[in-house]
Write a protein that holds these residues in place. Structure first.
Motif, PDB file in Angstrom:
ATOM      1  N   THR A  63      56.646 -24.117 -67.004  1.00 56.07           N
ATOM      2  CA  THR A  63      58.019 -23.621 -67.053  1.00 56.07           C
ATOM      3  C   THR A  63      58.144 -22.942 -68.402  1.00 56.07           C
ATOM      4  O   THR A  63      57.930 -23.570 -69.447  1.00 56.07           O
ATOM      5  N   GLU A  64      58.469 -21.667 -68.384  1.00 57.24           N
ATOM      6  CA  GLU A  64      58.374 -20.836 -69.577  1.00 57.24           C
ATOM      7  C   GLU A  64      59.601 -20.906 -70.485  1.00 57.24           C
ATOM      8  O   GLU A  64      60.704 -21.200 -70.043  1.00 57.24           O
ATOM      9  N   ALA A  65      59.336 -20.592 -71.750  1.00 56.19           N
ATOM     10  CA  ALA A  65      60.391 -20.330 -72.728  1.00 56.19           C
ATOM     11  C   ALA A  65      60.605 -18.810 -72.713  1.00 56.19           C
ATOM     12  O   ALA A  65      59.913 -18.078 -72.000  1.00 56.19           O
ATOM     13  N   ASN A  66      61.537 -18.315 -73.486  1.00 54.34           N
ATOM     14  CA  ASN A  66      61.751 -16.883 -73.665  1.00 54.34           C
ATOM     15  C   ASN A  66      60.627 -16.394 -74.572  1.00 54.34           C
ATOM     16  O   ASN A  66      60.620 -16.707 -75.757  1.00 54.34           O
ATOM     17  N   GLU A  67      59.685 -15.646 -74.001  1.00 51.34           N
ATOM     18  CA  GLU A  67      58.468 -15.326 -74.747  1.00 51.34           C
ATOM     19  C   GLU A  67      58.036 -13.882 -74.556  1.00 51.34           C
ATOM     20  O   GLU A  67      58.097 -13.340 -73.456  1.00 51.34           O
ATOM     21  N   LEU A  68      57.589 -13.288 -75.652  1.00 50.99           N
ATOM     22  CA  LEU A  68      56.893 -12.009 -75.654  1.00 50.99           C
ATOM     23  C   LEU A  68      55.495 -12.308 -76.168  1.00 50.99           C
ATOM     24  O   LEU A  68      55.353 -12.979 -77.195  1.00 50.99           O
ATOM     25  N   PHE A  69      54.473 -11.855 -75.438  1.00 52.01           N
ATOM     26  CA  PHE A  69      53.111 -12.031 -75.944  1.00 52.01           C
ATOM     27  C   PHE A  69      52.267 -10.811 -75.641  1.00 52.01           C
ATOM     28  O   PHE A  69      52.577 -10.014 -74.753  1.00 52.01           O
ATOM     29  N   VAL A  70      51.180 -10.683 -76.407  1.00 49.67           N
ATOM     30  CA  VAL A  70      50.194  -9.635 -76.201  1.00 49.67           C
ATOM     31  C   VAL A  70      48.846 -10.313 -76.003  1.00 49.67           C
ATOM     32  O   VAL A  70      48.442 -11.158 -76.807  1.00 49.67           O
TER      33      VAL A  70
END
Length: 118
Positions: A63-70
């Motif tokens: 269950t995800e958090a608010n995330e930006l990833f590369v």
């Protein structure tokens, strides 16, 4: 380096040493995935995190958090419940919304640099 008072810095993500992170056995769907990571920066209130995360092949749910990833290396398919199926690999930027229920099928050990807002 986990502090809110860190000066500007640079990290070579492919070579960064990571530490083992526990993976809840209830999240593992198949395989024997292992997770490692390192928090590079954390806000004073603990609600913003920047770091590096890695997972070996297997299938896990989250269950995800608010995330930006590369993605730096590796490949995975991320199925968002009730939404898109994302094929991600090196150089891809991805945004996951807080509360997204996901299934990660990791094809090749995946390493990513992330920013999470809690």
């Amino acid at each position: 380096m986990t502090t809110h008072d860190v000066p500007s810095f640079a990290v070579h993500i492919p070579d960064a040493e990571l530490e083992a992170e526990p993976l809840d056995p209830g999240q593992i769907v198949s395989g024997t995935p292992e997770v490692t990571g390192k928090v590079l920066w954390e806000s004073a209130d603990g609600k913003q995190l920047r770091g590096i995360w890695q997972i070996t092949p297997g299938v896990v749910t989250d269950t995800e958090a608010n995330e930006l990833f590369v993605v730096v290396s590796g490949r995975a398919t991320v199925a968002v419940e009730g939404g898109e199926t994302l094929e991600i690999g090196p150089g891809d930027a991805c945004v996951l919304r807080e509360g997204d229920r996901t299934t990660w099928t990791v094809h090749e050990t995946l390493r990513k640099a992330y920013h999470i807002s809690l």
